[in-house]
Design a protein around this motif. Sequence first.
Motif, mmCIF file in Angstrom:
data_model
loop_
_atom_site.group_PDB
_atom_site.id
_atom_site.type_symbol
_atom_site.label_atom_id
_atom_site.label_comp_id
_atom_site.label_asym_id
_atom_site.label_seq_id
_atom_site.Cartn_x
_atom_site.Cartn_y
_atom_site.Cartn_z
ATOM 1 N N ALA A 47 30.373 18.559 49.443
ATOM 2 C CA ALA A 47 30.323 20.156 50.179
ATOM 3 C C ALA A 47 31.933 20.826 50.019
ATOM 4 C CB ALA A 47 29.239 20.589 51.541
ATOM 5 N N SER A 48 32.754 19.903 49.851
ATOM 6 C CA SER A 48 34.032 20.898 49.263
ATOM 7 C C SER A 48 34.698 20.689 48.384
ATOM 8 C CB SER A 48 35.352 19.513 50.546
ATOM 9 O OG SER A 48 35.211 18.456 49.541
ATOM 10 N N PHE A 49 33.580 20.108 47.277
ATOM 11 C CA PHE A 49 33.895 20.186 45.995
ATOM 12 C C PHE A 49 33.380 21.011 45.331
ATOM 13 C CE2 PHE A 49 36.207 16.270 46.915
ATOM 14 C CZ PHE A 49 36.750 16.253 45.318
ATOM 15 N N SER A 50 32.238 21.767 45.932
ATOM 16 C CA SER A 50 31.082 22.701 45.123
ATOM 17 C C SER A 50 30.465 23.783 46.118
ATOM 18 C CB SER A 50 30.300 22.162 44.947
ATOM 19 O OG SER A 50 28.842 22.588 44.669
ATOM 20 N N PRO A 51 30.570 24.425 46.037
ATOM 21 C CA PRO A 51 30.420 25.736 44.809
ATOM 22 C C PRO A 51 32.250 25.857 44.346
ATOM 23 C CG PRO A 51 29.742 27.303 46.186
ATOM 24 C CD PRO A 51 29.993 26.401 47.054
ATOM 25 N N LEU A 52 32.192 26.435 42.843
ATOM 26 C CA LEU A 52 33.762 27.156 42.817
ATOM 27 C C LEU A 52 33.346 28.107 42.901
ATOM 28 C CD1 LEU A 52 36.234 26.100 41.141
ATOM 29 C CD2 LEU A 52 34.674 27.491 38.723
ATOM 30 N N ASP A 241 28.709 26.686 38.603
ATOM 31 C CA ASP A 241 26.419 26.232 38.342
ATOM 32 C C ASP A 241 25.964 25.263 37.230
ATOM 33 O OD1 ASP A 241 24.293 27.046 39.276
ATOM 34 O OD2 ASP A 241 23.654 28.571 38.026
ATOM 35 N N ALA A 242 27.112 24.254 37.471
ATOM 36 C CA ALA A 242 26.934 23.627 36.707
ATOM 37 C C ALA A 242 26.214 22.129 37.544
ATOM 38 C CB ALA A 242 28.533 22.262 36.887
ATOM 39 N N PRO A 243 25.111 21.467 37.260
ATOM 40 C CA PRO A 243 24.637 20.855 37.330
ATOM 41 C C PRO A 243 24.900 19.522 38.685
ATOM 42 C CG PRO A 243 24.299 20.084 35.020
ATOM 43 C CD PRO A 243 25.576 20.961 35.199
ATOM 44 N N PHE A 244 26.143 19.289 38.800
ATOM 45 C CA PHE A 244 26.604 18.807 39.744
ATOM 46 C C PHE A 244 26.581 19.972 41.161
ATOM 47 C CE2 PHE A 244 30.237 18.969 43.024
ATOM 48 C CZ PHE A 244 30.013 17.617 43.412
ATOM 49 N N ASP A 245 27.372 21.232 41.361
ATOM 50 C CA ASP A 245 26.847 22.239 42.336
ATOM 51 C C ASP A 245 25.650 22.205 42.316
ATOM 52 O OD1 ASP A 245 29.472 23.485 41.424
ATOM 53 O OD2 ASP A 245 29.374 23.705 39.839
ATOM 54 N N ARG A 246 24.539 22.648 41.259
ATOM 55 C CA ARG A 246 23.315 22.520 41.460
ATOM 56 C C ARG A 246 22.469 21.594 43.189
ATOM 57 N NH1 ARG A 246 22.922 25.123 36.245
ATOM 58 N NH2 ARG A 246 22.424 23.027 35.058
ATOM 59 N N PHE A 247 23.145 20.151 42.423
ATOM 60 C CA PHE A 247 22.970 19.167 43.141
ATOM 61 C C PHE A 247 23.269 18.915 44.829
ATOM 62 C CE2 PHE A 247 24.422 15.014 44.681
ATOM 63 C CZ PHE A 247 23.161 13.791 44.917
ATOM 64 N N ASN A 361 33.905 21.526 32.716
ATOM 65 C CA ASN A 361 34.281 22.053 31.739
ATOM 66 C C ASN A 361 35.475 21.511 30.365
ATOM 67 O OD1 ASN A 361 32.185 24.217 32.309
ATOM 68 N ND2 ASN A 361 34.202 24.888 33.027
ATOM 69 N N LEU A 362 34.519 20.963 30.387
ATOM 70 C CA LEU A 362 35.523 19.128 29.414
ATOM 71 C C LEU A 362 35.139 19.421 28.123
ATOM 72 C CD1 LEU A 362 35.979 15.699 30.815
ATOM 73 C CD2 LEU A 362 37.531 17.530 31.401
ATOM 74 N N ALA A 363 34.199 20.158 27.408
ATOM 75 C CA ALA A 363 33.765 19.854 26.304
ATOM 76 C C ALA A 363 34.486 20.593 24.945
ATOM 77 C CB ALA A 363 32.294 20.192 26.234
ATOM 78 N N GLY A 364 34.721 20.056 23.889
ATOM 79 C CA GLY A 364 35.716 20.439 23.320
ATOM 80 C C GLY A 364 37.346 20.795 23.358
ATOM 81 N N ARG A 365 36.993 20.266 24.163
ATOM 82 C CA ARG A 365 38.930 20.141 24.717
ATOM 83 C C ARG A 365 40.311 18.786 23.972
ATOM 84 N NH1 ARG A 365 38.489 21.466 31.052
ATOM 85 N NH2 ARG A 365 40.769 20.348 30.819
ATOM 86 N N GLU A 422 29.997 20.116 33.827
ATOM 87 C CA GLU A 422 30.460 21.210 32.481
ATOM 88 C C GLU A 422 28.794 22.368 33.118
ATOM 89 O OE1 GLU A 422 31.831 22.007 28.889
ATOM 90 O OE2 GLU A 422 32.075 20.621 30.182
ATOM 91 N N GLY A 423 29.667 23.853 32.672
ATOM 92 C CA GLY A 423 29.178 25.237 33.976
ATOM 93 C C GLY A 423 28.302 25.681 32.824
ATOM 94 N N ASP A 424 27.582 27.042 33.228
ATOM 95 C CA ASP A 424 26.997 27.560 32.156
ATOM 96 C C ASP A 424 27.765 28.183 31.562
ATOM 97 O OD1 ASP A 424 24.333 26.600 33.479
ATOM 98 O OD2 ASP A 424 24.285 28.599 34.981
ATOM 99 N N PRO A 425 27.484 28.329 30.288
ATOM 100 C CA PRO A 425 27.836 28.596 29.382
ATOM 101 C C PRO A 425 28.625 30.761 29.596
ATOM 102 C CG PRO A 425 26.083 29.269 28.748
ATOM 103 C CD PRO A 425 25.781 27.711 29.640
ATOM 104 N N LEU A 426 29.345 31.696 29.289
ATOM 105 C CA LEU A 426 29.291 33.069 29.039
ATOM 106 C C LEU A 426 28.639 33.720 28.901
ATOM 107 C CD1 LEU A 426 33.306 33.070 30.624
ATOM 108 C CD2 LEU A 426 31.077 32.745 31.887
ATOM 109 N N ASP A 427 28.366 35.036 29.117
ATOM 110 C CA ASP A 427 28.220 35.609 27.513
ATOM 111 C C ASP A 427 28.504 35.966 26.509
ATOM 112 O OD1 ASP A 427 27.571 37.934 26.252
ATOM 113 O OD2 ASP A 427 26.483 39.112 27.761
ATOM 114 N N SER A 428 28.391 36.147 24.714
ATOM 115 C CA SER A 428 29.287 35.530 23.817
ATOM 116 C C SER A 428 30.055 36.887 23.928
ATOM 117 C CB SER A 428 27.366 35.318 22.936
ATOM 118 O OG SER A 428 27.427 35.600 22.622
#
Length: 449
Positions: A47-52, A241-247, A361-365, A422-428
């Motif tokens: 609970a101390s790690f979520s939500p952002l 709002d990553a899968p971890f946060d929903r969990f 959000n590690l993807a692409g880094r 990995e959080g939800d994507p932002l509006d492009s």
Amino acid sequence: MAAAGALLAAIACADGADEDRGGAPEDAAPTGVLDLPVDARLAARLASFSPLPPVPPDPTNRVADDPSAALLGQALFFDERLSANGRVSCATCHDPDRGFTDGRELAFGLAEGRRKTPTLWNAAHHRWLTWDGRADSLWMQALDPIEDPTEMGATRTDVARIVRDDEDLRALYEASLGALPEALPEGLVTARPARPGEAADAPLPAAYASYTEAERAAIDEVYVGAGKALAAYQRRLVRGDAPFDRFVAALETRDPEGLGALGGPELRGLEIFFGKGSCTLCHSGPNFSDSEFHNNALPALDRGEPDDAGRYDGAAVVAASPFNAAGPFSDAPDGNAARAVRTLRQSSETYGEFRTPSLRNLAGRAPFMHQGQFEDLAAVLEFYSTLEGQTLRSHHQEQILRPVRLERGELSDLAAFLGSLEGDPLDSRRLAAPTRDELRAAASAVRNR
């Protein structure tokens, strides 16, 4: 820091993920996880790690959350006119398609830099910016690359001229920051103050010194305003709002759909992350970073002896800068951030230390670490699993860092767990330059208020 080693190993993705898992079936959960699905003590920790949470306020920047300033900052972020050759923008190194990095070991603007481009995802949650913490706000961080000869190589007079002469940018500037200063010179030649190690009579500093004190103050005001607008944009580069946060949210409500956000590998990785790996000693809190500085004795990119002072030099830079939170351009020169920088001391114990990156959000880094020393996550795993290649002569390295020695399947499960951050994507539309029509429409709306 055993935790730092374990957690940074966690971001590695081992090859052959379907191989040796220590006998655990592919979709089996770790012992005790699916029973509750986690025990009450672990659930309380999660609970101390979520939500952002929302990004913290920045009193040093009065337009930090102003929509007009954010749109101006977005336009400037992608504007190649803010470079000496007209081909480099902030987005050249901070590419949205690469996790707001550039995919290189060392950043390259006009020339190659000394360090890897850090991501801008969730950067507003950090207390100190850049690898060495040489900035104490997003707006301070945004200013230096513009005038750095290896990055963008432009000057503050270039910035002031672009904002003043572009009708749409000027409207957005004045809507958020107020009218351009009357003392802003009509003819703006390319000029800036001397940079460290540069002679005061060099061409650019000499040109800057030729302006009156009032004119220099006006130029600086617009330059800082542009930096604060860039910060307003970057404060919106947040993904939660990553899968971890929903969990975690579902743990309280016992919502079966939410509890299904993490599968067997992710749940096994979660147990390692918060248990055996002790990862949270460094990567703690909702942004999965303690925002502190550590020396993990990483090998240099060239595999020679490390010569980057890291936080030791960064502390001196931020303390001396006129753009810090306690300086004349801050909108809260007596606030908490100002007190923090006033009490900052350069200590030899910080030599070679670098800021703990967020694991969201590690993807692409890739590549990873402050010099991009590790080409992919598997290489990070190998280092922290064995510590082979560690630079033992490094100054004041973390003395409790120990090899993680996790099995191949455990490392794969840890990687799966980190994928759940990995959080939800932002509006492009937030990840590209505003079109001229969008700027004109916004400027027109401002004028018609």
